[in-house]
Design an enzyme around this catalytic site. Structure first.
Site: not given
Length: 263
Positions: A24-25, A154, A167, A170-171, A200
């Site tokens: 994911g860069a 997260s 989400y 999963a985190k 962020i």
């Protein structure tokens, strides 16, 4: 005499000779992480999914910092694509020393609209793909008895949030993956840690529907440090955890949230 970046002493480029793969860069935290690792001397592999122009721009920035690297388009939800990704990185750059599991998605789905497909898809994008990449790189790390795996979780893994149940689950799973791998891989000289960013400021947040966005001033009031978090804040922590001075730090969860969640 002025030294070039490639000639700087190891203290200034502590990751010289190491190969880092960041998923994911192409944008956001991932792109900032590539630049931080490149500045520290690492050779960088930029993994992305159909973001070729952005990935190439990040690669050019890494090269201006004196780093070698490649960009690879890979769908990490496809196990065969992950195998090909690791094979290409190893062939062109060498074995992966540092893996940053940053890829993921932020699907906002109310609980009463969450079905089996949405649940499985969110877990695949934010947890299972990191199992795949970690599983693919660890054999060579074990063989060389050195490695760093850094998972990007997260703050929602701790706090939860309406509309982000899958989400956040999963985190949270990434924290369990981190702790278990730390115990399993520690005897082989491999450190596994997690960073937990708060809200962020990234370009992707502008693509959210207006009713899903949190006002910046509301985000700031949650924190001890009254400003928006930046991708570079997270990247700096990841670069620290990837460095040689952290060989006795593993299984940890580091919050990068300006003091949002104090525990």
């Amino acid at each position: 005499m002025t030294l070039t970046r490639s000639e700087l002493p190891l203290a200034a480029r502590p990751l010289q000779g190491r190969t880092a793969l960041v998923t994911g860069a192409a944008t956001g935290i991932g792109a900032a992480t590539v630049k931080a690792l490149a500045a520290a001397g690492a050779t960088v592999a930029i993994s992305h999914f159909a973001q070729i122009d952005q990935a190439r721009a990040v690669l050019e920035q890494a090269r201006r910092l004196g780093a070698d690297g490649i960009e690879v388009n890979a769908d990490l939800t496809d196990p065969d694509a992950v195998t090909l990704l690791i094979s290409q990185v190893t062939s062109e750059l060498g074995p992966v020393d540092i893996l940053v599991n940053n890829a993921g998605a932020y699907p906002r789905i109310p609980w009463d609209q969450t079905d089996e497909h949405a649940w499985a898809h969110a877990l695949d994008l934010n947890l299972t793909i990191h199992y795949r990449t970690s599983h693919a790189v660890t054999p060579s790390m074990v063989q060389r008895r050195w490695g760093h795996i850094i998972n990007v979780s997260s703050v929602n893994a701790r706090t939860g949030r309406p509309g982000l149940t899958a989400y956040s689950t999963a985190k949270a799973g990434l924290i369990g993956l981190t702790r278990s791998l730390a115990r399993e891989l520690g005897p082989h000289g491999i450190c596994v840690n997690t960073v937990l960013p708060g809200a962020i400021q990234v370009d992707a947040e502008t693509t959210l529907p207006a009713h899903h966005r949190t006002r910046p001033e509301d985000q700031i009031t949650r924190r001890c440090i009254p400003r928006r978090g930046q991708p570079e804040d997270v990247a700096a922590a990841i670069a620290f955890l990837a460095g040689p001075s952290t060989s006795f730090i593993t299984g940890r969860s580091l919050h990068i949230d300006g003091g949002w969640y104090l525990h």
